[in-house]
Design a protein around this motif. Structure first.
Motif, PDB file in Angstrom:
ATOM      1  N   ASP A 170      54.535  -5.663  85.151  1.00  0.00           N
ATOM      2  CA  ASP A 170      53.339  -5.958  85.913  1.00  0.00           C
ATOM      3  C   ASP A 170      52.683  -4.625  86.225  1.00  0.00           C
ATOM      4  OD1 ASP A 170      51.413  -6.741  87.765  1.00  0.00           O
ATOM      5  OD2 ASP A 170      52.774  -7.818  89.051  1.00  0.00           O
ATOM      6  N   CYS A 171      51.391  -4.536  86.029  1.00  0.00           N
ATOM      7  CA  CYS A 171      50.704  -3.248  86.164  1.00  0.00           C
ATOM      8  C   CYS A 171      49.700  -3.211  87.316  1.00  0.00           C
ATOM      9  CB  CYS A 171      49.974  -2.912  84.864  1.00  0.00           C
ATOM     10  SG  CYS A 171      51.039  -2.848  83.413  1.00  0.00           S
ATOM     11  N   ALA A 172      49.549  -4.336  88.059  1.00  0.00           N
ATOM     12  CA  ALA A 172      48.473  -4.340  89.054  1.00  0.00           C
ATOM     13  C   ALA A 172      48.735  -5.145  90.319  1.00  0.00           C
ATOM     14  CB  ALA A 172      47.185  -4.857  88.400  1.00  0.00           C
ATOM     15  N   VAL A 173      49.804  -5.930  90.392  1.00  0.00           N
ATOM     16  CA  VAL A 173      49.918  -6.845  91.530  1.00  0.00           C
ATOM     17  C   VAL A 173      51.156  -6.609  92.398  1.00  0.00           C
ATOM     18  CG1 VAL A 173      50.073  -9.267  92.240  1.00  0.00           C
ATOM     19  CG2 VAL A 173      48.563  -8.621  90.355  1.00  0.00           C
ATOM     20  N   ASN A 174      52.363  -6.663  91.817  1.00  0.00           N
ATOM     21  CA  ASN A 174      53.596  -6.681  92.620  1.00  0.00           C
ATOM     22  C   ASN A 174      54.218  -5.296  92.752  1.00  0.00           C
ATOM     23  OD1 ASN A 174      54.242  -9.729  92.987  1.00  0.00           O
ATOM     24  ND2 ASN A 174      53.648  -9.509  90.833  1.00  0.00           N
ATOM     25  N   PRO A 175      54.202  -4.708  93.957  1.00  0.00           N
ATOM     26  CA  PRO A 175      54.742  -3.355  94.117  1.00  0.00           C
ATOM     27  C   PRO A 175      56.231  -3.249  93.809  1.00  0.00           C
ATOM     28  CG  PRO A 175      53.345  -3.933  95.973  1.00  0.00           C
ATOM     29  CD  PRO A 175      53.541  -5.194  95.181  1.00  0.00           C
ATOM     30  N   LEU A 176      57.033  -4.197  94.293  1.00  0.00           N
ATOM     31  CA  LEU A 176      58.481  -4.085  94.125  1.00  0.00           C
ATOM     32  C   LEU A 176      59.080  -5.477  93.942  1.00  0.00           C
ATOM     33  CD1 LEU A 176      60.615  -1.822  94.086  1.00  0.00           C
ATOM     34  CD2 LEU A 176      61.054  -2.319  96.500  1.00  0.00           C
ATOM     35  N   PRO A 177      58.941  -6.062  92.743  1.00  0.00           N
ATOM     36  CA  PRO A 177      59.464  -7.415  92.520  1.00  0.00           C
ATOM     37  C   PRO A 177      60.982  -7.455  92.617  1.00  0.00           C
ATOM     38  CG  PRO A 177      58.763  -6.421  90.455  1.00  0.00           C
ATOM     39  CD  PRO A 177      58.310  -5.501  91.537  1.00  0.00           C
ATOM     40  N   ASP A 178      61.503  -8.552  93.195  1.00  0.00           N
ATOM     41  CA  ASP A 178      62.952  -8.725  93.216  1.00  0.00           C
ATOM     42  C   ASP A 178      63.419  -9.296  91.866  1.00  0.00           C
ATOM     43  OD1 ASP A 178      62.498 -11.502  93.239  1.00  0.00           O
ATOM     44  OD2 ASP A 178      62.738 -11.665  95.403  1.00  0.00           O
ATOM     45  N   GLU A 179      64.705  -9.601  91.752  1.00  0.00           N
ATOM     46  CA  GLU A 179      65.255 -10.045  90.472  1.00  0.00           C
ATOM     47  C   GLU A 179      64.567 -11.308  89.954  1.00  0.00           C
ATOM     48  OE1 GLU A 179      69.374 -10.551  91.297  1.00  0.00           O
ATOM     49  OE2 GLU A 179      69.769  -8.397  91.482  1.00  0.00           O
ATOM     50  N   GLU A 180      64.407 -12.298  90.827  1.00  0.00           N
ATOM     51  CA  GLU A 180      63.792 -13.555  90.414  1.00  0.00           C
ATOM     52  C   GLU A 180      62.328 -13.368  90.063  1.00  0.00           C
ATOM     53  OE1 GLU A 180      64.517 -16.473  93.412  1.00  0.00           O
ATOM     54  OE2 GLU A 180      66.598 -16.777  92.808  1.00  0.00           O
ATOM     55  N   GLU A 181      61.642 -12.529  90.821  1.00  0.00           N
ATOM     56  CA  GLU A 181      60.230 -12.263  90.527  1.00  0.00           C
ATOM     57  C   GLU A 181      60.083 -11.519  89.205  1.00  0.00           C
ATOM     58  OE1 GLU A 181      58.520 -12.023  95.112  1.00  0.00           O
ATOM     59  OE2 GLU A 181      59.317 -10.225  94.142  1.00  0.00           O
ATOM     60  N   LEU A 182      60.961 -10.580  88.947  1.00  0.00           N
ATOM     61  CA  LEU A 182      60.911  -9.827  87.692  1.00  0.00           C
ATOM     62  C   LEU A 182      61.156 -10.760  86.504  1.00  0.00           C
ATOM     63  CD1 LEU A 182      60.406  -6.854  87.027  1.00  0.00           C
ATOM     64  CD2 LEU A 182      62.884  -6.492  87.046  1.00  0.00           C
ATOM     65  N   ALA A 183      62.062 -11.689  86.674  1.00  0.00           N
ATOM     66  CA  ALA A 183      62.312 -12.679  85.618  1.00  0.00           C
ATOM     67  C   ALA A 183      61.071 -13.539  85.389  1.00  0.00           C
ATOM     68  CB  ALA A 183      63.499 -13.565  86.004  1.00  0.00           C
ATOM     69  N   ALA A 184      60.421 -13.953  86.478  1.00  0.00           N
ATOM     70  CA  ALA A 184      59.212 -14.780  86.361  1.00  0.00           C
ATOM     71  C   ALA A 184      58.088 -14.014  85.669  1.00  0.00           C
ATOM     72  CB  ALA A 184      58.760 -15.245  87.743  1.00  0.00           C
ATOM     73  N   ILE A 185      57.973 -12.722  85.969  1.00  0.00           N
ATOM     74  CA  ILE A 185      56.962 -11.885  85.321  1.00  0.00           C
ATOM     75  C   ILE A 185      57.227 -11.802  83.821  1.00  0.00           C
ATOM     76  CG2 ILE A 185      56.086  -9.515  85.131  1.00  0.00           C
ATOM     77  CD1 ILE A 185      56.638  -9.298  88.215  1.00  0.00           C
ATOM     78  N   ALA A 186      58.485 -11.672  83.442  1.00  0.00           N
ATOM     79  CA  ALA A 186      58.844 -11.598  82.019  1.00  0.00           C
ATOM     80  C   ALA A 186      58.443 -12.872  81.284  1.00  0.00           C
ATOM     81  CB  ALA A 186      60.346 -11.348  81.885  1.00  0.00           C
ATOM     82  N   ILE A 187      58.732 -14.019  81.877  1.00  0.00           N
ATOM     83  CA  ILE A 187      58.419 -15.298  81.233  1.00  0.00           C
ATOM     84  C   ILE A 187      56.902 -15.498  81.137  1.00  0.00           C
ATOM     85  CG2 ILE A 187      58.613 -17.800  81.491  1.00  0.00           C
ATOM     86  CD1 ILE A 187      61.374 -17.227  82.857  1.00  0.00           C
ATOM     87  N   ALA A 188      56.184 -15.168  82.215  1.00  0.00           N
ATOM     88  CA  ALA A 188      54.725 -15.303  82.194  1.00  0.00           C
ATOM     89  C   ALA A 188      54.095 -14.375  81.165  1.00  0.00           C
ATOM     90  CB  ALA A 188      54.157 -15.014  83.585  1.00  0.00           C
TER      91      ALA A 188
END
Length: 329
Positions: A170-188
């Motif tokens: 993610d290059c513009a929205v989430n400063p410090l995604p947790d594990e689940e958020e990082l996984a969601a970013i990968a899928i999106a």
């Protein structure tokens, strides 16, 4: 044909209606002339009609629809809908009227109720001013944990990725995604690669370690996010944790991550935090003279995309085309 030209040509096949809340902004108006002339999308400008027409002197916006929220025959409908959505949060009808009088809120309500297919803003508004009404009205897509953003990177004369094409997030929205958020970013981001770019995603979860070469809680987070993403989306090729060279260079990938389905051929790069993602895309853009297309919003219930306040006319045209193509899905 470049990625951008492919996106524009695909958008023309089934024209969508995109609403632009910054109706009198000069760059936006010049973009409207280009988009409507090329037939990329149908456009709606929001704001005071006289102000928009005065700002557009010498610019052909005749093919765009102009709506003044305060004079719209749907104003009361939108107010009531917004009130019903937010009354449990303590807002009054008067609060709802003030909100819907704002073009950002009015535009989101158009998208929510199907009166527009998508929205583009941000040339003069900060990101928060766009996402606040988007989260309140349109909300996230079903089953999506976090909204994120991606850039489509087109690197000239590059043998890596998909002939020099990548998706960075993610290059513009989430400063410090947790594990689940990082996984969601990968899928999106994998979905963005497939839908917008037309490439089969090979997703690398980036770190300063490859497959346990480094020991740190930051590495653990990326490794755990990788496992979560694999379980949630077993049909997508995702692997990590992985250093950048192992992710994109065949020989390094084979050495550091033998047997990986992604190493050495990744075309979707997921950065562990916003600092690295933002720095990474700008380094590639400036040093490799790459075309950075976006940011593309991911995870919102309908296509709503943000612009940089430093955007050019071409940037606005491109994001409108991306939004229109997202709306076709």
């Amino acid at each position: 044909m470049s990625i951008l030209n492919k996106i524009k040509e695909n958008a023309k096949k089934n024209k969508k209606k995109i609403v632009l809340p910054e109706g009198s902004e000069p760059r936006t108006l010049r973009a409207v002339e280009i988009v409507t002339k090329e037939g990329i999308a149908d456009l709606v400008l929001l704001g005071n009609e006289n102000e928009i027409k005065n700002a557009a002197k010498g610019i052909d916006i005749s093919k765009a629809e102009i709506i003044d929220p305060l004079k719209s025959d749907k104003f009361d409908l939108y107010v009531n809908k917004f009130y019903e959505m937010r009354k449990n949060k303590g807002i009054t009808i008067e609060d709802a009227k003030k909100a819907i009088a704002d073009t950002m809120y009015y535009g989101c309500m158009m998208v929510k109720l199907g009166d527009a297919d998508g929205m583009v803003s941000g040339a003069i508004h900060p990101t928060a001013d766009l996402f606040r009404p988007a989260f309140q009205i349109v909300k996230t897509a079903p089953g999506v944990k976090v909204v994120s953003s991606a850039f489509i990177m087109e690197v000239p004369d590059c043998p890596y990725g998909s002939d020099g094409v990548f998706v960075f997030a993610d290059c513009a929205v989430n400063p410090l995604p947790d594990e689940e958020e990082l996984a969601a970013i990968a899928i999106a981001s994998a979905k963005t690669a497939k839908v917008l770019v037309g490439i089969e995603p090979r997703v690398a979860m980036l770190s300063f370690s490859t497959k346990g070469s480094g020991k740190h809680e930051l590495v653990d987070k990326v490794r755990n996010a990788t496992e979560i993403a694999k379980k949630l989306a077993p049909d997508i090729l995702i692997d990590g944790e992985m250093q950048l060279d192992a992710a994109i260079i065949k020989e390094v990938g084979e050495l550091k991550a033998p047997g990986s389905p992604v190493a050495g051929k990744a075309n979707v790069l997921i950065f562990p935090d916003l600092q690295s993602g933002n720095i990474g895309y700008k380094l590639v853009q400036r040093l490799a003279k790459a075309n950075a297309i976006g940011p593309v919003s991911q995870g919102i219930g309908a296509p709503i995309n943000d612009l940089s306040r430093g955007c050019s006319v071409d940037d606005i045209v491109n994001v409108i085309a991306i939004t229109a193509l997202q709306a076709m899905q």
